[in-house]
Design a protein around this motif. Structure first.
Motif, short mmCIF file in Angstrom:
data_model
loop_
_atom_site.label_atom_id
_atom_site.label_comp_id
_atom_site.label_asym_id
_atom_site.label_seq_id
_atom_site.Cartn_x
_atom_site.Cartn_y
_atom_site.Cartn_z
N LEU A 216 -3.12 -5.21 9.30
CA LEU A 216 -3.93 -6.39 9.59
C LEU A 216 -5.16 -6.49 8.70
CD1 LEU A 216 -3.75 -6.37 13.50
CD2 LEU A 216 -2.40 -7.73 11.90
N LYS A 217 -5.65 -5.36 8.24
CA LYS A 217 -6.85 -5.36 7.41
C LYS A 217 -6.54 -5.77 5.97
CE LYS A 217 -10.79 -2.44 6.11
NZ LYS A 217 -11.39 -1.10 6.22
N THR A 218 -5.50 -5.20 5.39
CA THR A 218 -5.16 -5.47 3.99
C THR A 218 -4.13 -6.58 3.84
OG1 THR A 218 -3.38 -3.81 3.98
CG2 THR A 218 -5.61 -3.07 3.42
N GLN A 219 -3.44 -6.94 4.94
CA GLN A 219 -2.36 -7.94 4.90
C GLN A 219 -1.23 -7.51 3.96
OE1 GLN A 219 -2.17 -10.86 6.86
NE2 GLN A 219 -3.81 -9.73 7.88
N ARG A 220 -1.00 -6.19 3.93
CA ARG A 220 0.09 -5.65 3.10
C ARG A 220 0.89 -4.65 3.93
NH1 ARG A 220 -4.19 -5.07 -0.66
NH2 ARG A 220 -4.33 -2.88 -0.06
N PRO A 221 2.20 -4.53 3.65
CA PRO A 221 2.97 -3.46 4.29
C PRO A 221 2.59 -2.12 3.70
CG PRO A 221 4.34 -4.64 2.71
CD PRO A 221 3.03 -5.39 2.80
N THR A 222 2.78 -1.05 4.46
CA THR A 222 2.42 0.29 4.00
C THR A 222 3.66 1.16 3.89
OG1 THR A 222 0.26 0.12 5.11
CG2 THR A 222 0.99 2.32 4.48
N TYR A 223 3.81 1.81 2.75
CA TYR A 223 4.93 2.71 2.50
C TYR A 223 4.38 4.11 2.20
CZ TYR A 223 8.20 -1.21 2.04
OH TYR A 223 8.98 -2.32 2.28
N LYS A 224 5.25 5.10 2.38
CA LYS A 224 4.84 6.47 2.10
C LYS A 224 5.98 7.22 1.42
CE LYS A 224 2.83 10.58 4.29
NZ LYS A 224 2.38 11.19 5.56
N LEU A 225 5.62 8.01 0.40
CA LEU A 225 6.59 8.86 -0.28
C LEU A 225 6.68 10.19 0.48
CD1 LEU A 225 5.71 8.23 -4.03
CD2 LEU A 225 7.73 7.44 -2.81
N THR B 39 0.86 -1.18 0.00
CA THR B 39 0.00 0.00 0.00
C THR B 39 0.90 1.23 0.00
OG1 THR B 39 -1.74 -1.16 1.22
CG2 THR B 39 -1.80 1.24 1.24
N LEU B 40 0.71 2.10 -0.96
CA LEU B 40 1.56 3.28 -1.11
C LEU B 40 0.74 4.54 -0.87
CD1 LEU B 40 4.34 4.47 -1.90
CD2 LEU B 40 3.51 4.53 -4.27
N ILE B 41 1.26 5.40 0.01
CA ILE B 41 0.63 6.70 0.30
C ILE B 41 1.48 7.79 -0.33
CG2 ILE B 41 -0.16 8.28 2.10
CD1 ILE B 41 -0.39 5.87 3.96
N SER B 42 0.85 8.61 -1.16
CA SER B 42 1.57 9.69 -1.82
C SER B 42 0.61 10.87 -2.00
CB SER B 42 2.09 9.23 -3.18
OG SER B 42 2.69 10.29 -3.88
N ASP B 43 0.96 12.00 -1.41
CA ASP B 43 0.13 13.21 -1.51
C ASP B 43 -1.31 12.93 -1.07
OD1 ASP B 43 2.31 14.58 -2.53
OD2 ASP B 43 1.81 14.04 -4.60
#
Length: 214
Positions: free
Chosen positions: A89-98, A55-59
């Motif tokens: 825990l909800k998406t079962q994915r790591p989360t990254y942010k730019l 999961t990628l967070i950007s802007d």
């Protein structure tokens, strides 16, 4: 070159065993294919290893992509790619942010502060849970208080839930005040919150005083 001449040439050069093995494997594979078609079964597809998604967070925008694509995007935009959550825990994915350089510096300060806070609380060995009903008698409440003091002496944090039978908070406040007097300086009562008809708070042992070095 005809098939016969090719066969004769192969025989003279000693390559007939090779050709026989080739024809044999070719015939077997074709026979298997025809058998699958006749039986209505599709040929089995080769299994491919799925590429993990992140999961990628950007802007303030959230997207699902691969780590490789996120790294390419960070280079193109000259931003830092920072992992902010190992596993959602909800998406079962790591989360990254730019992040920009300034945002990265602020996030680094937050993480340092969190590590410092965790280090300060390292004197707590574990946690205990206590459930108390608002109809509890004085004797039973004293028993709970002695148990809490014993746990505090062993450096445990005690999480307490006082269960209220109605919306009357007076009973809950009386139990809280009683425990507060019993604990005195042997512990600290923190995060007192009402949730519906219940009262929640926890008690932590006092920090060990550091002796001044001579």
């Amino acid at each position: 070159m005809s098939l016969l001449k090719s066969f004769e040439s192969s025989y003279k050069n000693g390559r007939i065993p090779f050709l026989f093995s080739y024809f044999k494997s070719e015939l077997i594979s074709r026979a298997n294919f025809c058998q699958d078609v006749q039986s209505g079964q599709k040929p089995a597809k080769k299994k491919t290893t799925p590429i993990p998604k992140i999961t990628l967070i950007s802007d303030s925008l959230v997207s699902i992509t691969t780590l490789e694509e996120a790294q390419k995007l960070s280079k193109r935009r000259d931003l830092k790619l920072v992992k902010i959550l190992d596993l959602d825990l909800k998406t079962q994915r790591p989360t990254y942010k730019l992040m920009t350089g300034t945002e990265y510096h602020e996030e680094d300060l937050k993480q340092r502060e969190a590590r410092k806070k965790q280090k300060n609380n390292s004197f707590i060995k574990g946690e205990k849970m206590v459930f108390i009903k608002d109809s509890i008698g004085e004797h039973d409440l004293e028993v709970h208080a002695k148990k809490i003091l014993k746990w505090l002496s062993k450096s445990y944090q005690i999480n307490i839930l006082i269960n209220g039978s109605d919306s009357n908070k007076d009973k809950l406040e009386k139990i809280f005040s009683f425990l507060e007097k019993q604990i005195d300086i042997k512990g600290r009562l923190l995060q007192k919150t009402f949730k519906g008809s219940d009262l929640k708070f926890h008690i932590i042992p006092p920090k060990a005083e550091k002796k001044d070095e001579l």
